[in-house]
Motif scaffolding. Structure first.
Motif, PDB file in Angstrom:
ATOM      1  N   ILE A 196      -6.070  28.488  -6.709  1.00  0.00           N
ATOM      2  CA  ILE A 196      -6.530  27.648  -5.466  1.00  0.00           C
ATOM      3  C   ILE A 196      -5.323  28.190  -4.506  1.00  0.00           C
ATOM      4  O   ILE A 196      -4.280  28.647  -4.919  1.00  0.00           O
ATOM      5  CB  ILE A 196      -6.586  26.173  -5.501  1.00  0.00           C
ATOM      6  CG1 ILE A 196      -5.140  25.486  -6.125  1.00  0.00           C
ATOM      7  CG2 ILE A 196      -7.631  25.681  -6.334  1.00  0.00           C
ATOM      8  CD1 ILE A 196      -4.918  24.458  -5.300  1.00  0.00           C
ATOM      9  N   GLU A 256      -1.959  28.970  -9.310  1.00  0.00           N
ATOM     10  CA  GLU A 256      -2.715  29.495 -10.510  1.00  0.00           C
ATOM     11  C   GLU A 256      -2.645  28.587 -11.628  1.00  0.00           C
ATOM     12  O   GLU A 256      -1.528  27.823 -11.833  1.00  0.00           O
ATOM     13  CB  GLU A 256      -2.236  30.745 -11.053  1.00  0.00           C
ATOM     14  CG  GLU A 256      -3.182  31.559 -11.988  1.00  0.00           C
ATOM     15  CD  GLU A 256      -2.532  32.761 -12.211  1.00  0.00           C
ATOM     16  OE1 GLU A 256      -3.104  34.033 -11.557  1.00  0.00           O
ATOM     17  OE2 GLU A 256      -1.452  33.055 -12.886  1.00  0.00           O
ATOM     18  N   LYS A 271      -9.948  31.718  -6.935  1.00  0.00           N
ATOM     19  CA  LYS A 271     -10.640  32.416  -7.791  1.00  0.00           C
ATOM     20  C   LYS A 271     -11.046  31.358  -8.697  1.00  0.00           C
ATOM     21  O   LYS A 271     -10.506  30.550  -9.011  1.00  0.00           O
ATOM     22  CB  LYS A 271     -10.032  33.512  -8.288  1.00  0.00           C
ATOM     23  CG  LYS A 271      -8.752  33.557  -9.340  1.00  0.00           C
ATOM     24  CD  LYS A 271      -8.125  34.650  -9.888  1.00  0.00           C
ATOM     25  CE  LYS A 271      -6.597  34.453 -10.194  1.00  0.00           C
ATOM     26  NZ  LYS A 271      -6.102  35.572 -10.403  1.00  0.00           N
ATOM     27  N   ALA A 272     -12.410  31.254  -8.880  1.00  0.00           N
ATOM     28  CA  ALA A 272     -13.019  30.502 -10.197  1.00  0.00           C
ATOM     29  C   ALA A 272     -12.530  30.814 -11.520  1.00  0.00           C
ATOM     30  O   ALA A 272     -11.868  31.851 -11.472  1.00  0.00           O
ATOM     31  CB  ALA A 272     -14.558  30.497  -9.888  1.00  0.00           C
ATOM     32  N   PRO A 273     -12.674  29.735 -12.316  1.00  0.00           N
ATOM     33  CA  PRO A 273     -12.045  30.136 -13.715  1.00  0.00           C
ATOM     34  C   PRO A 273     -12.637  31.543 -14.222  1.00  0.00           C
ATOM     35  O   PRO A 273     -13.994  31.690 -14.179  1.00  0.00           O
ATOM     36  CB  PRO A 273     -12.717  28.910 -14.601  1.00  0.00           C
ATOM     37  CG  PRO A 273     -12.779  27.796 -13.602  1.00  0.00           C
ATOM     38  CD  PRO A 273     -13.246  28.591 -12.168  1.00  0.00           C
ATOM     39  N   ARG A 274     -12.061  32.141 -14.872  1.00  0.00           N
ATOM     40  CA  ARG A 274     -12.287  33.467 -15.378  1.00  0.00           C
ATOM     41  C   ARG A 274     -11.384  33.779 -16.494  1.00  0.00           C
ATOM     42  O   ARG A 274     -10.454  33.102 -16.530  1.00  0.00           O
ATOM     43  CB  ARG A 274     -12.346  34.648 -14.511  1.00  0.00           C
ATOM     44  CG  ARG A 274     -10.829  34.923 -13.971  1.00  0.00           C
ATOM     45  CD  ARG A 274     -10.906  35.766 -12.793  1.00  0.00           C
ATOM     46  NE  ARG A 274      -9.396  36.229 -12.536  1.00  0.00           N
ATOM     47  CZ  ARG A 274      -8.944  37.366 -12.703  1.00  0.00           C
ATOM     48  NH1 ARG A 274      -9.687  38.268 -13.131  1.00  0.00           N
ATOM     49  NH2 ARG A 274      -7.951  37.582 -12.409  1.00  0.00           N
ATOM     50  N   HIS A 307     -11.474  21.701  -6.736  1.00  0.00           N
ATOM     51  CA  HIS A 307     -12.642  21.918  -6.095  1.00  0.00           C
ATOM     52  C   HIS A 307     -13.204  20.699  -5.334  1.00  0.00           C
ATOM     53  O   HIS A 307     -13.788  20.680  -4.074  1.00  0.00           O
ATOM     54  CB  HIS A 307     -13.667  22.602  -6.976  1.00  0.00           C
ATOM     55  CG  HIS A 307     -14.814  23.057  -6.246  1.00  0.00           C
ATOM     56  ND1 HIS A 307     -14.869  24.084  -5.051  1.00  0.00           N
ATOM     57  CD2 HIS A 307     -16.130  22.796  -6.185  1.00  0.00           C
ATOM     58  CE1 HIS A 307     -16.013  24.417  -4.752  1.00  0.00           C
ATOM     59  NE2 HIS A 307     -16.770  23.535  -5.415  1.00  0.00           N
ATOM     60  N   PHE A 337      -9.787  22.751 -12.354  1.00  0.00           N
ATOM     61  CA  PHE A 337     -10.587  23.428 -11.344  1.00  0.00           C
ATOM     62  C   PHE A 337     -11.798  22.479 -10.708  1.00  0.00           C
ATOM     63  O   PHE A 337     -11.785  22.440  -9.390  1.00  0.00           O
ATOM     64  CB  PHE A 337     -11.274  24.642 -11.981  1.00  0.00           C
ATOM     65  CG  PHE A 337     -12.003  25.435 -10.869  1.00  0.00           C
ATOM     66  CD1 PHE A 337     -11.460  26.165  -9.890  1.00  0.00           C
ATOM     67  CD2 PHE A 337     -13.468  25.262 -10.743  1.00  0.00           C
ATOM     68  CE1 PHE A 337     -12.359  27.016  -8.864  1.00  0.00           C
ATOM     69  CE2 PHE A 337     -14.243  25.752  -9.804  1.00  0.00           C
ATOM     70  CZ  PHE A 337     -13.373  26.770  -8.939  1.00  0.00           C
ATOM     71  N   ALA A 338     -12.453  21.680 -11.813  1.00  0.00           N
ATOM     72  CA  ALA A 338     -13.210  20.877 -10.933  1.00  0.00           C
ATOM     73  C   ALA A 338     -12.803  19.869 -10.027  1.00  0.00           C
ATOM     74  O   ALA A 338     -13.472  19.640  -9.051  1.00  0.00           O
ATOM     75  CB  ALA A 338     -14.142  20.300 -12.134  1.00  0.00           C
ATOM     76  N   ILE A 362     -10.597  27.602  -2.643  1.00  0.00           N
ATOM     77  CA  ILE A 362     -10.627  28.237  -3.902  1.00  0.00           C
ATOM     78  C   ILE A 362     -10.191  29.854  -3.723  1.00  0.00           C
ATOM     79  O   ILE A 362     -10.659  30.325  -2.837  1.00  0.00           O
ATOM     80  CB  ILE A 362     -11.794  28.340  -4.557  1.00  0.00           C
ATOM     81  CG1 ILE A 362     -12.365  26.912  -4.770  1.00  0.00           C
ATOM     82  CG2 ILE A 362     -11.985  28.978  -5.932  1.00  0.00           C
ATOM     83  CD1 ILE A 362     -11.569  26.123  -5.455  1.00  0.00           C
ATOM     84  N   ASP A 379     -10.749  24.352 -16.779  1.00  0.00           N
ATOM     85  CA  ASP A 379     -12.036  23.880 -16.385  1.00  0.00           C
ATOM     86  C   ASP A 379     -12.005  22.493 -15.545  1.00  0.00           C
ATOM     87  O   ASP A 379     -12.584  22.390 -14.404  1.00  0.00           O
ATOM     88  CB  ASP A 379     -13.140  23.947 -17.403  1.00  0.00           C
ATOM     89  CG  ASP A 379     -13.290  25.423 -17.460  1.00  0.00           C
ATOM     90  OD1 ASP A 379     -13.166  26.255 -16.805  1.00  0.00           O
ATOM     91  OD2 ASP A 379     -13.950  25.493 -18.848  1.00  0.00           O
ATOM     92  N   CYS A 438      -7.823  30.059 -13.029  1.00  0.00           N
ATOM     93  CA  CYS A 438      -8.424  29.869 -12.137  1.00  0.00           C
ATOM     94  C   CYS A 438      -7.163  29.764 -10.786  1.00  0.00           C
ATOM     95  O   CYS A 438      -6.188  29.570 -11.223  1.00  0.00           O
ATOM     96  CB  CYS A 438      -9.240  28.739 -11.715  1.00  0.00           C
ATOM     97  SG  CYS A 438      -8.208  27.027 -12.121  1.00  0.00           S
TER      98      CYS A 438
END
Length: 77
Positions: A63, A72, A49-52, A41, A37-38, A47, A34, A61
């Motif tokens: 980019i 990844e 895919k967002a965190p999942r 971003h 990713f922040a 992006i 997270d 996640c």
């Protein structure tokens, strides 16, 4: 793995393919995913895919790098 912009090739176990589909970087925790990713971003990275949570037990996640490769960021779920 597959990507739609690479032509299919007959599979041969001894065949070596040059190139990569994506690069995965392992981090220590979901919080680390997270946090990265922040930062990415906020820096304006595109992006993928967002965190999942994935079906196989990972938290990830992704980019695109400047060349369009997928990067990844992944942690054990």
């Amino acid at each position: 793995m597959q990507t739609p912009d690479v032509a299919p090739r007959p599979y041969d176990q001894d065949d070596r393919v040059v190139g990569l589909t994506h690069l995965a970087i392992g981090v220590s925790s979901r919080d680390a995913v997270d946090s990265m990713f922040a930062k990415l971003h906020k820096a304006g990275c595109q992006i993928e895919k967002a965190p999942r949570q994935t079906g196989d037990g990972y938290y990830e996640c992704a980019i695109f790098d400047p060349d369009g490769n997928i990067i990844e960021i992944v942690a054990d779920g």
